[in-house]
Write a protein that holds these residues in place. Structure first.
Motif, short mmCIF file in Angstrom:
data_model
loop_
_atom_site.label_atom_id
_atom_site.label_comp_id
_atom_site.label_asym_id
_atom_site.label_seq_id
_atom_site.Cartn_x
_atom_site.Cartn_y
_atom_site.Cartn_z
N UNK A 52 0.86 -1.17 0.00
CA UNK A 52 0.00 0.00 0.00
C UNK A 52 0.90 1.22 0.00
N UNK A 53 0.53 2.22 -0.75
CA UNK A 53 1.43 3.37 -0.84
C UNK A 53 0.69 4.67 -1.13
N UNK A 64 6.89 8.42 -4.09
CA UNK A 64 6.20 7.20 -3.68
C UNK A 64 6.59 6.88 -2.24
N UNK A 65 5.58 6.66 -1.41
CA UNK A 65 5.83 6.36 -0.01
C UNK A 65 5.28 4.96 0.23
N UNK A 67 5.99 1.15 2.54
CA UNK A 67 6.70 0.37 3.57
C UNK A 67 7.77 1.20 4.28
N UNK A 68 7.37 2.39 4.70
CA UNK A 68 8.24 3.20 5.54
C UNK A 68 9.40 3.88 4.83
N UNK A 69 9.41 3.85 3.50
CA UNK A 69 10.47 4.56 2.79
C UNK A 69 9.86 5.47 1.75
N UNK A 70 10.60 6.52 1.45
CA UNK A 70 10.14 7.41 0.39
C UNK A 70 11.06 7.30 -0.81
N UNK A 71 10.47 7.29 -1.99
CA UNK A 71 11.24 7.21 -3.23
C UNK A 71 10.88 8.41 -4.10
#
Lengths: 165, 502
Positions: A52-53, A64-65, A67-71
């Motif tokens: 889920x994002x 894109x956010x 699983x706890x990371x931002x891309x």
């Protein structure tokens, strides 16, 4: 439709084949992609794994956010990519930086003057919003160009404040 | 008597107070600014009156207008909440003069504790230790403060006399940077509290911020409801609070609690209040200040004690004795609160404004959400960025942390950026899990990026997601163009299409 998606300097060639299939660097993947509760929340199932994002469009590209990371990514279709290649690179580096108000607020002070030399990270404008004073910093070294606002002025979101050349 | 309460506040705390009143069968009166017409507290209250334009100075800080509404509505009590007029002695006095109940302490206690300088000298007289600082705090000029600063020693803090919530607070490392910081502290204090007075206090390094919840009735009974550890702060704004504190033991709690009670008694305190302490590495503690009001983080105390603090506030305001004696207060399990702010943690915590389009609240065992927002509500730049408080309870601290992680993951807010990803990183940090943090931890030793790096990365998934969303957007805009290109009108087109399929 074919896209070139870039993340941290790495390019992925992604082709959207149909609603349930994409090819990433030639490898076909089955995807189950749904938009949840309107725009920025999305659910993607790949190989039985559910991601889920939040996906936001920004001025620079896509964020894109998940699983706890931002891309931070850019997505271009092939035509756009060719156009950009033709225009030549290096435009971004030499360009002028326009500082825009990230939120509506009150200009508390402008610690720089037109023509001042500034370092990367130097405070350009102090903007009060939500009862907090926020320091807006320069993302690069340069010279302060035109200052478009005055101390005590109320500004709207995205209003141009000043530029750094 | 308290039969109709005017809630002189907004947002989640106004909703919280109205809820307590509902349960007690007390009528409620909301006040609101032009920006808050559709706010939850206005929708929940029995009556609602407009105060004025959006800026606080023209609405929630207008004591005169609030007193007019007291008369108009026939309210016989006022609850100030926190912030705005909550720690203004003239507000409590105006209620007294009007012959109505102020749900809070007496004006004299607010004056004594609200003015941080008087507070310090009062508790010193009662034998309570304080952090070294400017002793005589009245209207010290910049020149006076600059002269006093070297005597206190650097680093030090400039604090607002009327302050709270970190507003008007500045840290000073040297005398050279002090004049500029004094100016900005005064400016911020002036805009937040309508009072630009400041004082100085030595900065205790490596300290934890521990506060005790006090409840006192009008019959001289004063009890404490245990501590809250509020050390996790950013720019002196509390972000996460927990109880019990990971460094607390029974003996220290009893000692600090007794001092807190003594400090409250020194000003003949009544109703709910909070005594803030700094606890240094060697477990020495110093009185910091007293907040003569309900605190933002009061729910965590409610979770572990089972006591409804707002209801108890109304009870003692009615002149009744406290429902609990000190020995009745038992702390069960652990509770944590995360303050959900409309700020972008990936962009220097800049406030984010806009319309909330979607809000999916976490639910399930041990979860409580106090909020004033809902889908469709507009987050404006006029007020505090805190939009919700997420509170969890667990049998142990470890369980509370696991539950908080789960709840943060469930919480979805769309429309504004929130600091939820920040809280998620914090809950994952080993320092937090071990309970090893002080008031500088978030600013100096915590990095969201570092924690993110330690998590598994999904670059291809991110690339697919971005591309799919970009593609969807391109398709949609292409369709809009195509529709416009149709030569016949849509009605004509539908008619032809239907005839064709007959």
């Amino acid at each position: 439709m074919k896209y070139i998606t870039t993340l941290d300097g790495k390019e992925y060639s992604i082709e959207i084949i149909d609603a349930h299939h994409v090819a990433i660097d030639g490898r076909v993947q089955e995807v189950d992609f749904e938009s949840i509760s309107g725009q920025p929340v999305f659910s993607l199932i790949v190989d039985g794994k559910s991601y889920e994002s939040y996906v936001y469009e920004t001025e620079e590209g896509w964020q894109v956010l998940t699983r706890g990371r931002q891309y931070n990514l850019t997505v271009e279709d092939e035509r756009e990519k060719r156009l950009r290649a033709a225009a030549g690179s290096g435009v971004a580096e030499s360009g002028e930086y326009h500082l825009k108000a990230p939120m509506p607020g009150l200009v508390v002070s402008i610690p720089v003057k037109e023509g001042d030399k500034v370092e990367k990270g130097q405070v350009l404008v102090i903007l009060e919003s939500m009862k907090m004073q926020n320091e807006l910093k320069s993302p690069k070294a340069g010279v302060v160009g035109r200052i478009r606002v005055k101390q005590g002025e109320t500004v709207e979101q995205r209003q141009a404040l000043l530029s750094v050349q | 008597m308290v039969t109709k309460v005017l809630v002189a506040n907004r947002g989640e705390i106004a909703v919280r107070i109205i809820r307590a009143c509902r349960e007690l069968g007390v009528d409620t009166v909301a006040v609101y600014s032009e920006a808050d017409r559709k706010a939850l507290h206005v929708r929940y209250a029995d009556e609602a009156y407009l105060l004025g334009p959006a800026p606080s100075r023209e609405s929630y800080l207008r004591l005169d207008k609030i007193m007019d509404i007291v008369r108009k509505s026939g309210a016989d009590a006022v609850h100030p909440g926190y912030g705005f007029l909550a720690e203004r002695e003239d507000f409590a006095q105006a209620c007294l003069d009007e012959g109505i109940t102020f749900i809070g302490p007496k004006p004299s206690a607010i004056a004594a504790m609200g003015d941080k300088g008087v507070a310090r000298s009062t508790v010193v007289k009662a034998g309570v230790k304080v952090v070294p600082g400017t002793e005589d705090v009245g209207n010290l000029s910049n020149e006076d403060l600059l002269a006093l600063a070297p005597k206190i020693g650097f680093p030090l803090l400039i604090k607002a006399t009327a302050g709270g919530g970190g507003k008007g607070m500045r840290e000073v490392r040297s005398i050279d940077e002090m004049p500029a910081l004094l100016m900005s502290a005064r400016r911020e204090a002036e805009s937040a509290f309508g009072d630009g007075n400041v004082y100085l206090e030595k900065l205790v390094e490596g300290a934890r911020h521990i506060e005790f919840q006090i409840m006192a009735d009008g019959q001289g009974n004063v009890i404490h409801l245990g501590e809250r550890d509020c050390s996790l702060q950013r720019r002196h704004q509390k972000l996460v609070e927990e109880t019990p504190s990971p460094v607390m033991d029974e003996e220290l709690r009893a000692r600090m609690g007794a001092v807190a009670v003594k400090a409250a008694q020194a000003v003949d305190y009544m109703n709910a209040g909070t005594i803030e302490f700094l606890l240094d590495k060697d477990k020495n503690f110093f009185f910091l200040e007293m907040n003569t009001r309900l605190q933002v983080e009061h729910p965590i105390t409610e979770m572990v004690t089972g006591i409804d603090i707002v209801k108890e506030q109304i009870r003692v305001a009615r002149g009744r004795v406290l429902s609990y004696k000190q020995e009745d207060v038992k702390l069960t399990g652990a509770s944590i609160e995360c303050r959900i702010n409309a700020e972008d943690p990936y962009n220097g915590f800049l406030p984010s404004t806009g319309r909330i389009t979607q809000a999916i609240l976490p639910t399930g065992p041990g979860i409580r959400v106090d909020t004033g927002m809902y889908p469709g509500f507009e987050i404006t730049p006029y007020y505090d960025p805190m939009i919700a408080k997420l509170i969890v309870w667990g049998e142990t601290r470890a369980q509370a942390i696991l539950r908080m992680r789960r709840a943060l993951e469930e919480y979805r807010v769309v429309g504004v950026r929130t600091n939820i990803p920040f809280h998620q990183s914090l809950m994952d940090s080993t320092r937090f899990m071990a309970g090893q943090y002080d008031t500088r931890f978030v600013e100096e030793r915590f990095s969201m990026e570092e924690l993110a790096e330690s998590r598994k990365s999904f670059p291809e998934i991110a690339a697919i997601l971005a591309t799919l969303v970009a593609h969807q957007q391109t398709q949609r805009s292409a369709q809009i163009v195509r529709r416009g290109e149709r030569d016949a009108s849509n009605w004509k087109w539908v008619g032809r299409w239907e005839r064709m399929h007959r």
